[in-house]
Design a protein around this motif. Structure first.
Motif, mmCIF file in Angstrom:
data_model
loop_
_atom_site.group_PDB
_atom_site.id
_atom_site.type_symbol
_atom_site.label_atom_id
_atom_site.label_comp_id
_atom_site.label_asym_id
_atom_site.label_seq_id
_atom_site.Cartn_x
_atom_site.Cartn_y
_atom_site.Cartn_z
ATOM 1 N N ALA A 62 -7.556 9.103 -2.641
ATOM 2 C CA ALA A 62 -6.901 7.854 -2.272
ATOM 3 C C ALA A 62 -7.779 6.668 -2.662
ATOM 4 C CB ALA A 62 -6.621 7.817 -0.775
ATOM 5 N N TYR A 113 -1.064 4.726 4.971
ATOM 6 C CA TYR A 113 -1.022 5.050 3.547
ATOM 7 C C TYR A 113 0.243 4.494 2.894
ATOM 8 C CZ TYR A 113 -4.546 8.671 4.577
ATOM 9 O OH TYR A 113 -5.676 9.351 4.975
ATOM 10 N N VAL A 121 -1.972 7.361 -4.382
ATOM 11 C CA VAL A 121 -2.068 7.178 -2.932
ATOM 12 C C VAL A 121 -3.074 6.076 -2.624
ATOM 13 C CG1 VAL A 121 -2.648 8.243 -0.718
ATOM 14 C CG2 VAL A 121 -1.497 9.594 -2.496
ATOM 15 N N GLN A 123 -4.876 4.088 0.651
ATOM 16 C CA GLN A 123 -5.093 4.056 2.097
ATOM 17 C C GLN A 123 -5.473 2.642 2.499
ATOM 18 O OE1 GLN A 123 -7.874 6.904 3.730
ATOM 19 N NE2 GLN A 123 -7.399 6.326 5.837
ATOM 20 N N ILE A 146 2.985 7.030 6.786
ATOM 21 C CA ILE A 146 2.946 7.085 5.323
ATOM 22 C C ILE A 146 4.156 6.348 4.763
ATOM 23 C CG2 ILE A 146 2.856 8.534 3.277
ATOM 24 C CD1 ILE A 146 1.801 10.810 5.012
#
Length: 221
Positions: A62, A113, A121, A123, A146
């Motif tokens: 991430a 996320y 991805v 974060q 998410i």
């Protein structure tokens, strides 16, 4: 994010646990205070901050982009609040617009996320902290949120790359906290009590997603 902005999860002025512990100390002395409770609560003392590593992520691969600190609450999960749920969202906009919103202190909401349509991805909030993503305080405290780039009425936005990347992320979260891989513990924003959101919407393929999460759960990281 869904079709409407999530409501702000207000900070606790003084936690119930802190009050109980304070009363215990006053009545019986600090010697009776459990060591693990001290370890969890020492950082709440004014002027003291629990050590953090800037830019550290909880999910390998991430990219870290910090959300505004107005959109989440500092915590020490799972020590102070157990984590037993993943909440799936759809951004109702582009990836860039979601990042911008979560960096805006006036937005009053953000998820841990964001998964982009190409599988990238990002974060924005540490898992140990409480993100204002579900519109329900209890669910915020017990879940990881998410977001997924796209619109709920555009099935073409829900790409295979996004499903697969999100499933790997959810599998790792479930493994980390011992969360059962089922629909009672992996839910959509629309399923949060009291919410007025509809995401991830009718085009979200739960059967496909759960199959991918289960497969990723049994695949070495």
């Amino acid at each position: 994010m869904g079709e409407r902005k999530a409501s702000k999860d207000g900070d606790r002025k003084v936690g119930r646990r802190a009050l109980l512990i304070g009363g215990t100390v006053a009545a019986a002395g600090s010697a009776v205070l459990a060591r693990d409770e001290l370890a969890r609560l020492w950082w709440r003392t004014p002027g003291v901050e629990k050590p953090r590593k800037e830019g550290e992520v909880d999910y390998a691969g991430a990219r870290w982009v910090a959300a505004s600190d107005a959109n989440w609450r500092r915590a020490d999960r799972p020590d102070d609040y157990g984590i037993d749920m993943v909440v799936v969202h759809v951004t109702q906009g582009s990836f860039d617009s979601a990042v911008k919103a979560f960096q805006d202190p006036g937005h009053k909401a953000a998820a841990h996320y964001i998964v982009r349509q190409d599988g990238h991805v990002t974060q924005m909030i540490r898992e140990l902290d409480v993100a204002y993503h579900a519109g329900n305080r209890d669910y915020n405290e017990r879940s990881v949120g998410i977001e997924h780039e796209g619109f709920v009425d555009r099935p073409q936005d829900l790409t295979d790359e996004m499903y697969e990347a999100s499933a790997r992320l959810t599998a790792r979260i479930c493994a980390r906290y011992g969360i059962p891989v089922d629909r009672e513990h992996i839910i959509g924003h629309v399923e949060v009590p009291g919410t007025d959101h509809t995401d991830p919407g009718r085009h979200w393929d739960w059967e496909k997603y759960m199959r991918l999460v289960r497969r990723a759960r049994t695949t070495p990281a």
